[in-house]
Design an enzyme around this catalytic site. Structure first.
Site, mmCIF file in Angstrom:
data_model
loop_
_atom_site.group_PDB
_atom_site.id
_atom_site.type_symbol
_atom_site.label_atom_id
_atom_site.label_comp_id
_atom_site.label_asym_id
_atom_site.label_seq_id
_atom_site.Cartn_x
_atom_site.Cartn_y
_atom_site.Cartn_z
ATOM 1 N N TRP A 33 0.845 -1.211 0.000
ATOM 2 C CA TRP A 33 0.000 0.000 0.000
ATOM 3 C C TRP A 33 0.877 1.258 0.000
ATOM 4 O O TRP A 33 2.009 1.236 0.468
ATOM 5 C CB TRP A 33 -0.944 0.005 1.200
ATOM 6 C CG TRP A 33 -0.281 0.071 2.547
ATOM 7 C CD1 TRP A 33 0.116 -0.990 3.322
ATOM 8 C CD2 TRP A 33 0.072 1.256 3.283
ATOM 9 N NE1 TRP A 33 0.700 -0.536 4.477
ATOM 10 C CE2 TRP A 33 0.684 0.835 4.484
ATOM 11 C CE3 TRP A 33 -0.060 2.621 3.052
ATOM 12 C CZ2 TRP A 33 1.154 1.731 5.448
ATOM 13 C CZ3 TRP A 33 0.418 3.519 4.014
ATOM 14 C CH2 TRP A 33 1.015 3.066 5.189
ATOM 15 N N GLU A 76 7.312 8.705 13.779
ATOM 16 C CA GLU A 76 7.553 8.107 12.456
ATOM 17 C C GLU A 76 8.397 9.037 11.581
ATOM 18 O O GLU A 76 9.222 8.586 10.805
ATOM 19 C CB GLU A 76 6.224 7.815 11.753
ATOM 20 C CG GLU A 76 5.330 6.786 12.445
ATOM 21 C CD GLU A 76 5.827 5.351 12.288
ATOM 22 O OE1 GLU A 76 6.793 5.116 11.529
ATOM 23 O OE2 GLU A 76 5.251 4.464 12.946
ATOM 24 N N GLU A 113 9.005 1.858 6.256
ATOM 25 C CA GLU A 113 8.651 2.747 7.371
ATOM 26 C C GLU A 113 8.338 4.168 6.900
ATOM 27 O O GLU A 113 7.496 4.856 7.477
ATOM 28 C CB GLU A 113 9.802 2.805 8.389
ATOM 29 C CG GLU A 113 9.919 1.582 9.278
ATOM 30 C CD GLU A 113 8.834 1.534 10.332
ATOM 31 O OE1 GLU A 113 8.226 2.562 10.618
ATOM 32 O OE2 GLU A 113 8.587 0.442 10.867
ATOM 33 N N HIS A 116 4.860 5.539 6.656
ATOM 34 C CA HIS A 116 4.027 5.797 7.836
ATOM 35 C C HIS A 116 3.956 7.288 8.150
ATOM 36 O O HIS A 116 2.878 7.844 8.333
ATOM 37 C CB HIS A 116 4.562 5.033 9.060
ATOM 38 C CG HIS A 116 4.599 3.551 8.841
ATOM 39 N ND1 HIS A 116 5.262 2.685 9.676
ATOM 40 C CD2 HIS A 116 4.059 2.786 7.859
ATOM 41 C CE1 HIS A 116 5.122 1.444 9.226
ATOM 42 N NE2 HIS A 116 4.405 1.482 8.127
ATOM 43 N N GLU A 166 8.983 -2.324 17.703
ATOM 44 C CA GLU A 166 8.045 -2.553 16.603
ATOM 45 C C GLU A 166 6.708 -3.061 17.151
ATOM 46 O O GLU A 166 5.650 -2.705 16.642
ATOM 47 C CB GLU A 166 8.616 -3.561 15.596
ATOM 48 C CG GLU A 166 9.834 -3.062 14.833
ATOM 49 C CD GLU A 166 9.509 -2.040 13.733
ATOM 50 O OE1 GLU A 166 8.325 -1.729 13.507
ATOM 51 O OE2 GLU A 166 10.459 -1.556 13.113
ATOM 52 N N THR A 169 4.881 -0.068 18.729
ATOM 53 C CA THR A 169 4.222 0.804 17.739
ATOM 54 C C THR A 169 3.017 0.084 17.120
ATOM 55 O O THR A 169 2.015 0.725 16.805
ATOM 56 C CB THR A 169 5.174 1.273 16.615
ATOM 57 O OG1 THR A 169 5.880 0.157 16.110
ATOM 58 C CG2 THR A 169 6.153 2.302 17.106
ATOM 59 N N ASP A 198 2.090 -3.292 9.222
ATOM 60 C CA ASP A 198 3.519 -3.195 8.857
ATOM 61 C C ASP A 198 4.403 -3.389 10.085
ATOM 62 O O ASP A 198 5.398 -4.111 10.057
ATOM 63 C CB ASP A 198 3.852 -1.795 8.298
ATOM 64 C CG ASP A 198 3.376 -1.590 6.861
ATOM 65 O OD1 ASP A 198 2.688 -2.473 6.316
ATOM 66 O OD2 ASP A 198 3.707 -0.519 6.292
ATOM 67 N N GLU A 199 4.022 -2.721 11.166
ATOM 68 C CA GLU A 199 4.843 -2.795 12.388
ATOM 69 C C GLU A 199 4.916 -4.243 12.891
ATOM 70 O O GLU A 199 5.958 -4.680 13.374
ATOM 71 C CB GLU A 199 4.278 -1.901 13.501
ATOM 72 C CG GLU A 199 3.982 -0.455 13.121
ATOM 73 C CD GLU A 199 5.206 0.403 12.796
ATOM 74 O OE1 GLU A 199 6.292 -0.159 12.568
ATOM 75 O OE2 GLU A 199 5.055 1.638 12.757
ATOM 76 N N HIS A 202 7.412 -6.183 10.894
ATOM 77 C CA HIS A 202 8.779 -5.799 11.285
ATOM 78 C C HIS A 202 9.155 -6.425 12.626
ATOM 79 O O HIS A 202 10.278 -6.892 12.812
ATOM 80 C CB HIS A 202 8.897 -4.275 11.376
ATOM 81 C CG HIS A 202 8.640 -3.580 10.067
ATOM 82 N ND1 HIS A 202 8.368 -2.242 9.971
ATOM 83 C CD2 HIS A 202 8.609 -4.051 8.795
ATOM 84 C CE1 HIS A 202 8.186 -1.922 8.693
ATOM 85 N NE2 HIS A 202 8.310 -3.002 7.964
HETATM 86 FE FE LIG Z 1 8.239 0.382 12.915
HETATM 87 FE FE LIG Z 2 6.426 2.880 11.590
#
Ligand SMILES: [Fe+2]
Ligand SMILES: [Fe+2]
Length: 331
Positions: A33, A76, A113, A116, A166, A169, A198-199, A202
């Site tokens: 995305w 971020e 990242e 974000h 991670e 977040t 996403d976090e 990670h």
């Molecule tokens: Fe992150």
């Molecule tokens: Fe992030």
């Protein structure tokens, strides 16, 4: 005799697997995305109407909410600090000409990242609910101030930090998303939820790196983990300040706000530690030296100890007033 650099050797021995880690935990750039997928399309005839709707929906959310959103966004936006820090970690090498796997990882992680801060910043700007200039000043300060997370250039400590952070977040973006959704803001809800996704990927990657290091150097890894927890995991934005303020002064007020809102709490810190202990199967790690045995013992007992302390903690209820957000909210 030249002293052996065990950390460098361990990083080099895991490096051939980094390509696989990237395939498993990152998403190809052409498939993932992008901020535009969630924001009004400036090419569309309905652009102004869409912004109007976005601004209407934003009115449902109150002061504490926006303070948390701003601090999450700024955190971020300080990505240049994190990339610079990670590039300097032992075993990560962008200069060897051989396309070192770890430096590729750091770049690809940074690239993910970066979206974000991008999407959150644009949303904040369009929402009309925050003082963008104050937000931008804080961001510039935070990048200029840098950070010190107590990891040095040690890959073991840095990967403990990122495994922890991670997940932290992930939790806070997820909660902010749930709150937005509850208040009828579906777009913001979706945006924060997808960032949280996403976090999570990670987090899964970094905890895997640590797991591999446990396999190679169990005592060294255990000691590094214990050392990080003794110092406490500080947030990446711990130097946060507002315009005219001194370094770090805004951070505590923001933490209180996140705690009050339930977006990221002392309980979350403990829960993350429990999860890490259990994923790294601390109780079954073998071949530990005496010092590392003690470190394990400390780590295994730590969640319950923190739990007892947290039950006695109290947090100020009075609202400090940030320059980022007008106190005209509903919450
Ligand atoms: Fe992150
Ligand atoms: Fe992030």
């Amino acid at each position: 005799m030249v002293k052996k650099n065990i950390r460098l050797e361990v990083m080099q021995s895991i490096e051939p697997k980094v390509g696989e880690f990237m395939d498993s935990f990152l998403i190809p750039i052409d498939d993932i995305w992008q901020p535009s997928d969630f924001l009004p399309d400036p090419k569309s005839d309905s652009f102004l109407n869409d912004i109007e709707q976005l601004r209407e929906e934003s009115k449902e959310l109150g002061y504490d909410f926006w303070v948390t959103m701003v601090a999450d966004t700024i955190t971020e936006e300080a990505l240049p600090t994190y990339e610079a820090w990670l590039m300097d970690v032992e075993g990560v090498n962008q200069h060897d000409g051989k396309q070192n796997g770890w430096s590729k990882w750091v770049r690809a992680w940074t690239a993910e990242e970066n979206r974000h801060g991008d999407v959150l910043n644009k949303y904040l700007y369009l929402s009309g609910r925050v003082n963008m200039r104050e937000v931008e000043i804080t961001t510039q300060h935070l990048i200029a101030d840098g950070f010190d997370i107590g990891t040095d250039r040690d890959p073991y400590k840095n990967f403990v930090y990122t495994s922890f952070q991670e997940l932290a977040t992930n939790i806070s973006h997820k909660r902010v998303g749930q709150m937005a959704k509850k208040r009828g803001n579906a777009l913001l809800g979706k945006m924060c939820t997808i960032i949280a996704g996403d976090e999570m990927r990670h987090h899964l990657a970094y905890r895997e790196f640590v797991k591999h290091i446990f396999g190679e150097d169990p005592s060294g890894m255990m000691l590094a983990f214990a050392d990080m927890m003794k110092k406490k995991i500080v947030m990446p934005a711990h130097f946060l300040r507002e315009s005219g303020g001194s370094i770090g002064t805004a951070f505590e007020n923001f933490s209180n706000c996140a705690q009050r809102l339930g977006v990221y709490t002392a309980q979350d810190y403990i829960d993350i530690l429990r999860k890490l202990n259990s994923y790294w199967q601390l109780d079954t790690v073998r071949h530990l030296n005496d010092e590392a045995e003690k470190a394990r013992d400390y780590l295994m007992k730590l969640p319950d100890r923190l739990q007892r302390i947290s039950e006695r903690m109290s947090f100020p209820e009075d609202q400090y007033h940030f320059k980022w957000v007008e106190a005209n909210g509903t919450l």
